[in-house]
Scaffold this motif. Structure first.
Motif, PDB file in Angstrom:
ATOM      1  N   GLU A 150      17.683  25.819 -18.630  1.00 43.49           N
ATOM      2  CA  GLU A 150      19.107  25.998 -18.349  1.00 43.49           C
ATOM      3  C   GLU A 150      19.346  27.041 -17.262  1.00 43.49           C
ATOM      4  OE1 GLU A 150      20.603  26.845 -22.240  1.00 43.49           O
ATOM      5  OE2 GLU A 150      20.444  24.762 -22.876  1.00 43.49           O
ATOM      6  N   ALA A 151      18.576  28.104 -17.278  1.00 45.57           N
ATOM      7  CA  ALA A 151      18.731  29.150 -16.258  1.00 45.57           C
ATOM      8  C   ALA A 151      18.418  28.596 -14.871  1.00 45.57           C
ATOM      9  CB  ALA A 151      17.835  30.337 -16.574  1.00 45.57           C
ATOM     10  N   HIS A 152      17.343  27.831 -14.766  1.00 47.28           N
ATOM     11  CA  HIS A 152      16.971  27.258 -13.465  1.00 47.28           C
ATOM     12  C   HIS A 152      17.972  26.190 -13.032  1.00 47.28           C
ATOM     13  CE1 HIS A 152      13.319  29.506 -12.938  1.00 47.28           C
ATOM     14  NE2 HIS A 152      12.909  29.162 -14.144  1.00 47.28           N
ATOM     15  N   GLN A 153      18.506  25.433 -13.984  1.00 44.15           N
ATOM     16  CA  GLN A 153      19.535  24.451 -13.643  1.00 44.15           C
ATOM     17  C   GLN A 153      20.780  25.138 -13.090  1.00 44.15           C
ATOM     18  OE1 GLN A 153      19.929  22.477 -17.426  1.00 44.15           O
ATOM     19  NE2 GLN A 153      18.598  20.792 -16.813  1.00 44.15           N
ATOM     20  N   ARG A 154      21.171  26.233 -13.713  1.00 44.51           N
ATOM     21  CA  ARG A 154      22.345  26.971 -13.220  1.00 44.51           C
ATOM     22  C   ARG A 154      22.107  27.499 -11.804  1.00 44.51           C
ATOM     23  NH1 ARG A 154      22.496  28.904 -18.645  1.00 44.51           N
ATOM     24  NH2 ARG A 154      21.421  30.792 -17.991  1.00 44.51           N
ATOM     25  N   LEU A 155      20.908  28.016 -11.567  1.00 44.39           N
ATOM     26  CA  LEU A 155      20.595  28.509 -10.217  1.00 44.39           C
ATOM     27  C   LEU A 155      20.624  27.372  -9.203  1.00 44.39           C
ATOM     28  CD1 LEU A 155      17.757  31.046 -11.039  1.00 44.39           C
ATOM     29  CD2 LEU A 155      20.008  31.579 -10.084  1.00 44.39           C
ATOM     30  N   ALA A 156      20.076  26.222  -9.570  1.00 48.83           N
ATOM     31  CA  ALA A 156      20.090  25.067  -8.663  1.00 48.83           C
ATOM     32  C   ALA A 156      21.520  24.685  -8.309  1.00 48.83           C
ATOM     33  CB  ALA A 156      19.352  23.890  -9.291  1.00 48.83           C
ATOM     34  N   VAL A 157      22.401  24.691  -9.297  1.00 48.14           N
ATOM     35  CA  VAL A 157      23.804  24.347  -9.048  1.00 48.14           C
ATOM     36  C   VAL A 157      24.464  25.372  -8.128  1.00 48.14           C
ATOM     37  CG1 VAL A 157      26.080  24.164 -10.138  1.00 48.14           C
ATOM     38  CG2 VAL A 157      24.119  22.976 -11.118  1.00 48.14           C
ATOM     39  N   LEU A 158      24.144  26.631  -8.304  1.00 52.68           N
ATOM     40  CA  LEU A 158      24.702  27.653  -7.409  1.00 52.68           C
ATOM     41  C   LEU A 158      24.269  27.415  -5.961  1.00 52.68           C
ATOM     42  CD1 LEU A 158      24.323  30.843  -9.625  1.00 52.68           C
ATOM     43  CD2 LEU A 158      26.437  29.630  -9.041  1.00 52.68           C
TER      44      LEU A 158
END
Length: 63
Positions: free
Chosen positions: A27-35
């Motif tokens: 989830e943390a990496h997904q959030r960073l990708a979206v940013l």
């Protein structure tokens, strides 16, 4: 910021999300990708867009 850098980081974070050992890391990496995706969209004035992503509720509320 260099657009190529943003694309590279978005790809790295997407890859890390896909290979993450835990749900929290994913989830943390997904959030960073979206940013990074949002930064790309802004830098290209909307010429490059990404489809919306759906996250589990925990990904949006836990930090």
């Amino acid at each position: 910021m260099d657009i190529n850098y943003l694309f590279k980081r978005q790809q790295i974070e997407t890859s890390r999300a896909n290979s993450a050992a835990s749900q929290k890391a994913r989830e943390a990496h997904q959030r960073l990708a979206v940013l990074y995706e949002r930064q790309i969209e802004l830098a290209t004035s909307g010429t490059v867009t990404f489809p919306p992503r759906r996250f589990p509720t925990s990904a949006l509320t836990e930090q």
